[in-house]
Write a protein that holds these residues in place. Structure first.
Motif, PDB file in Angstrom:
ATOM      1  N   ASN A  55     -65.874  94.260 -49.449  1.00 44.48           N
ATOM      2  CA  ASN A  55     -67.084  93.325 -48.945  1.00 44.48           C
ATOM      3  C   ASN A  55     -66.810  91.902 -49.614  1.00 44.48           C
ATOM      4  O   ASN A  55     -67.668  91.181 -49.541  1.00 44.48           O
ATOM      5  CB  ASN A  55     -68.213  93.687 -49.454  1.00 44.48           C
ATOM      6  CG  ASN A  55     -68.246  93.986 -50.916  1.00 44.48           C
ATOM      7  OD1 ASN A  55     -67.592  93.361 -51.801  1.00 44.48           O
ATOM      8  ND2 ASN A  55     -69.506  94.811 -51.377  1.00 44.48           N
ATOM      9  N   THR A  56     -65.693  91.617 -49.889  1.00 43.95           N
ATOM     10  CA  THR A  56     -65.238  90.078 -50.527  1.00 43.95           C
ATOM     11  C   THR A  56     -64.996  89.216 -49.054  1.00 43.95           C
ATOM     12  O   THR A  56     -64.071  89.634 -48.390  1.00 43.95           O
ATOM     13  CB  THR A  56     -64.076  90.068 -51.327  1.00 43.95           C
ATOM     14  OG1 THR A  56     -64.509  90.969 -52.459  1.00 43.95           O
ATOM     15  CG2 THR A  56     -64.020  88.814 -51.934  1.00 43.95           C
ATOM     16  N   ILE A  57     -65.715  88.303 -49.062  1.00 37.86           N
ATOM     17  CA  ILE A  57     -65.648  87.295 -47.830  1.00 37.86           C
ATOM     18  C   ILE A  57     -64.319  86.180 -48.157  1.00 37.86           C
ATOM     19  O   ILE A  57     -64.297  85.728 -49.299  1.00 37.86           O
ATOM     20  CB  ILE A  57     -66.653  86.326 -47.874  1.00 37.86           C
ATOM     21  CG1 ILE A  57     -67.886  87.332 -47.550  1.00 37.86           C
ATOM     22  CG2 ILE A  57     -66.848  85.482 -46.706  1.00 37.86           C
ATOM     23  CD1 ILE A  57     -69.491  86.638 -47.642  1.00 37.86           C
ATOM     24  N   LYS A  58     -63.332  86.355 -47.399  1.00 36.28           N
ATOM     25  CA  LYS A  58     -62.365  86.015 -46.980  1.00 36.28           C
ATOM     26  C   LYS A  58     -62.110  84.691 -46.167  1.00 36.28           C
ATOM     27  O   LYS A  58     -61.186  83.815 -46.214  1.00 36.28           O
ATOM     28  CB  LYS A  58     -60.948  86.720 -47.089  1.00 36.28           C
ATOM     29  CG  LYS A  58     -60.905  87.778 -48.306  1.00 36.28           C
ATOM     30  CD  LYS A  58     -59.726  88.671 -48.237  1.00 36.28           C
ATOM     31  CE  LYS A  58     -59.686  89.595 -49.431  1.00 36.28           C
ATOM     32  NZ  LYS A  58     -59.244  91.020 -49.017  1.00 36.28           N
ATOM     33  N   ASN A  59     -62.923  84.924 -45.360  1.00 39.45           N
ATOM     34  CA  ASN A  59     -62.905  83.953 -44.016  1.00 39.45           C
ATOM     35  C   ASN A  59     -64.516  83.475 -44.117  1.00 39.45           C
ATOM     36  O   ASN A  59     -65.065  83.830 -42.983  1.00 39.45           O
ATOM     37  CB  ASN A  59     -62.545  84.705 -42.654  1.00 39.45           C
ATOM     38  CG  ASN A  59     -60.956  84.954 -42.847  1.00 39.45           C
ATOM     39  OD1 ASN A  59     -60.382  84.267 -43.167  1.00 39.45           O
ATOM     40  ND2 ASN A  59     -60.883  86.183 -42.685  1.00 39.45           N
ATOM     41  N   PRO A  60     -64.789  82.385 -44.865  1.00 38.32           N
ATOM     42  CA  PRO A  60     -66.346  82.076 -44.881  1.00 38.32           C
ATOM     43  C   PRO A  60     -66.638  81.335 -43.457  1.00 38.32           C
ATOM     44  O   PRO A  60     -68.024  81.121 -43.136  1.00 38.32           O
ATOM     45  CB  PRO A  60     -66.409  81.258 -45.977  1.00 38.32           C
ATOM     46  CG  PRO A  60     -65.080  80.904 -46.515  1.00 38.32           C
ATOM     47  CD  PRO A  60     -64.015  81.951 -45.808  1.00 38.32           C
ATOM     48  N   CYS A  89     -73.766  89.803 -51.189  1.00 32.12           N
ATOM     49  CA  CYS A  89     -73.619  88.501 -51.790  1.00 32.12           C
ATOM     50  C   CYS A  89     -74.592  88.592 -53.387  1.00 32.12           C
ATOM     51  O   CYS A  89     -74.030  87.981 -54.270  1.00 32.12           O
ATOM     52  CB  CYS A  89     -74.604  87.238 -51.280  1.00 32.12           C
ATOM     53  SG  CYS A  89     -73.819  86.897 -49.881  1.00 32.12           S
ATOM     54  N   ASN A  90     -75.245  89.523 -53.482  1.00 30.28           N
ATOM     55  CA  ASN A  90     -75.797  89.931 -54.691  1.00 30.28           C
ATOM     56  C   ASN A  90     -74.810  90.270 -55.880  1.00 30.28           C
ATOM     57  O   ASN A  90     -74.922  90.227 -56.886  1.00 30.28           O
ATOM     58  CB  ASN A  90     -77.078  90.709 -54.820  1.00 30.28           C
ATOM     59  CG  ASN A  90     -78.450  90.100 -54.392  1.00 30.28           C
ATOM     60  OD1 ASN A  90     -78.428  88.981 -54.623  1.00 30.28           O
ATOM     61  ND2 ASN A  90     -79.247  90.813 -53.859  1.00 30.28           N
ATOM     62  N   GLU A  91     -73.915  91.143 -55.133  1.00 25.11           N
ATOM     63  CA  GLU A  91     -72.858  91.819 -55.907  1.00 25.11           C
ATOM     64  C   GLU A  91     -71.556  90.916 -56.330  1.00 25.11           C
ATOM     65  O   GLU A  91     -70.917  91.359 -56.909  1.00 25.11           O
ATOM     66  CB  GLU A  91     -72.317  93.122 -55.294  1.00 25.11           C
ATOM     67  CG  GLU A  91     -73.333  94.161 -54.986  1.00 25.11           C
ATOM     68  CD  GLU A  91     -73.085  95.259 -54.212  1.00 25.11           C
ATOM     69  OE1 GLU A  91     -71.919  95.291 -53.806  1.00 25.11           O
ATOM     70  OE2 GLU A  91     -74.108  96.166 -53.900  1.00 25.11           O
ATOM     71  N   SER A  92     -71.530  89.762 -55.550  1.00 27.08           N
ATOM     72  CA  SER A  92     -70.380  89.126 -55.783  1.00 27.08           C
ATOM     73  C   SER A  92     -70.334  87.457 -56.091  1.00 27.08           C
ATOM     74  O   SER A  92     -71.100  86.702 -55.037  1.00 27.08           O
ATOM     75  CB  SER A  92     -69.461  89.328 -54.516  1.00 27.08           C
ATOM     76  OG  SER A  92     -68.473  88.603 -54.524  1.00 27.08           O
ATOM     77  N   LEU A  93     -70.168  87.008 -56.880  1.00 29.87           N
ATOM     78  CA  LEU A  93     -69.958  85.533 -57.053  1.00 29.87           C
ATOM     79  C   LEU A  93     -69.270  84.658 -56.130  1.00 29.87           C
ATOM     80  O   LEU A  93     -69.742  83.739 -55.630  1.00 29.87           O
ATOM     81  CB  LEU A  93     -69.830  84.960 -58.629  1.00 29.87           C
ATOM     82  CG  LEU A  93     -69.749  83.765 -58.624  1.00 29.87           C
ATOM     83  CD1 LEU A  93     -71.287  82.910 -58.646  1.00 29.87           C
ATOM     84  CD2 LEU A  93     -69.323  83.268 -60.215  1.00 29.87           C
ATOM     85  N   SER A  94     -68.290  85.298 -55.605  1.00 27.16           N
ATOM     86  CA  SER A  94     -67.340  84.616 -54.755  1.00 27.16           C
ATOM     87  C   SER A  94     -67.996  84.533 -53.461  1.00 27.16           C
ATOM     88  O   SER A  94     -67.750  83.534 -52.588  1.00 27.16           O
ATOM     89  CB  SER A  94     -66.109  85.200 -54.805  1.00 27.16           C
ATOM     90  OG  SER A  94     -65.994  86.401 -54.324  1.00 27.16           O
ATOM     91  N   ASN A  95     -68.657  85.579 -53.076  1.00 33.19           N
ATOM     92  CA  ASN A  95     -69.536  85.574 -51.990  1.00 33.19           C
ATOM     93  C   ASN A  95     -70.475  84.672 -51.781  1.00 33.19           C
ATOM     94  O   ASN A  95     -70.801  84.307 -50.853  1.00 33.19           O
ATOM     95  CB  ASN A  95     -70.178  86.972 -51.469  1.00 33.19           C
ATOM     96  CG  ASN A  95     -69.007  87.904 -51.091  1.00 33.19           C
ATOM     97  OD1 ASN A  95     -67.801  87.614 -50.891  1.00 33.19           O
ATOM     98  ND2 ASN A  95     -69.435  89.304 -51.121  1.00 33.19           N
ATOM     99  N   ARG A  96     -71.264  84.475 -52.806  1.00 30.47           N
ATOM    100  CA  ARG A  96     -72.242  83.571 -53.025  1.00 30.47           C
ATOM    101  C   ARG A  96     -71.639  82.007 -52.827  1.00 30.47           C
ATOM    102  O   ARG A  96     -72.281  81.206 -52.242  1.00 30.47           O
ATOM    103  CB  ARG A  96     -72.932  83.523 -54.229  1.00 30.47           C
ATOM    104  CG  ARG A  96     -74.022  84.726 -54.365  1.00 30.47           C
ATOM    105  CD  ARG A  96     -74.862  84.850 -55.417  1.00 30.47           C
ATOM    106  NE  ARG A  96     -74.410  84.671 -56.630  1.00 30.47           N
ATOM    107  CZ  ARG A  96     -74.037  86.015 -57.463  1.00 30.47           C
ATOM    108  NH1 ARG A  96     -74.301  87.178 -56.903  1.00 30.47           N
ATOM    109  NH2 ARG A  96     -73.588  86.095 -58.683  1.00 30.47           N
ATOM    110  N   GLU A  97     -70.504  81.856 -53.430  1.00 35.75           N
ATOM    111  CA  GLU A  97     -69.741  80.688 -53.177  1.00 35.75           C
ATOM    112  C   GLU A  97     -69.482  80.400 -51.740  1.00 35.75           C
ATOM    113  O   GLU A  97     -69.490  79.327 -51.453  1.00 35.75           O
ATOM    114  CB  GLU A  97     -68.631  80.528 -54.313  1.00 35.75           C
ATOM    115  CG  GLU A  97     -68.969  80.580 -55.706  1.00 35.75           C
ATOM    116  CD  GLU A  97     -67.721  80.510 -56.641  1.00 35.75           C
ATOM    117  OE1 GLU A  97     -66.918  81.006 -56.278  1.00 35.75           O
ATOM    118  OE2 GLU A  97     -68.211  80.130 -57.956  1.00 35.75           O
ATOM    119  N   ALA A  98     -68.904  81.298 -51.252  1.00 36.35           N
ATOM    120  CA  ALA A  98     -68.582  81.252 -49.820  1.00 36.35           C
ATOM    121  C   ALA A  98     -69.760  80.883 -48.950  1.00 36.35           C
ATOM    122  O   ALA A  98     -69.567  80.013 -48.113  1.00 36.35           O
ATOM    123  CB  ALA A  98     -67.884  82.689 -49.357  1.00 36.35           C
TER     124      ALA A  98
END
Length: 124
Positions: A55-60, A89-98
């Motif tokens: 679930n890590t966003i790599k293509n924002p 997004c709650n589970e990942s800082l990088s997703n929130r940053e994306a």
């Protein structure tokens, strides 16, 4: 689109999100189906999306399109996709940053106007 890597790369390299949005709405007859959201999630994570394991966003760049299409779904479907997005997004800082990098707040404000019944703040 979901099985065609070359087509996904073309999709990602497309500079004009507006024409992608219009094209998807045209082919989906202004009512995007669940399949298109699943495809967008797969592209967003650069693989097969899984809410728990991939679930890590790599293509924002796909995030605004994902949310803009929510304007053309039922309230229940929009809630489902938004809740899923909030969860990852709650589970990942990088997703929130994306989300921050693509200024997601503008899309959320648009959606909140349309679907006011699930975004209203109740007073106590």
């Amino acid at each position: 689109l979901s099985r065609n890597t070359d087509l996904q790369l073309k999709f990602l390299s497309h500079k004009n999100q507006s024409s992608l949005y219009k094209g998807i709405l045209y082919y989906e007859e202004n009512q995007p189906h669940e399949d298109i959201y699943n495809i967008l999630l797969d592209i967003m994570v650069d693989g097969k999306f899984d809410a728990e394991t991939n679930n890590t966003i790599k293509n924002p760049r796909i995030i605004p399109l994902f949310f803009d299409l929510c304007l053309h779904t039922t309230t229940n479907e929009a809630q489902k996709y938004i809740k899923l997005f909030i969860t990852i997004c709650n589970e990942s800082l990088s997703n929130r940053e994306a989300c921050s990098s693509v200024q997601l707040i503008h899309r959320i404000l648009k959606i909140s106007k349309k679907y006011s019944e699930f975004t209203q703040v109740k007073s106590f």
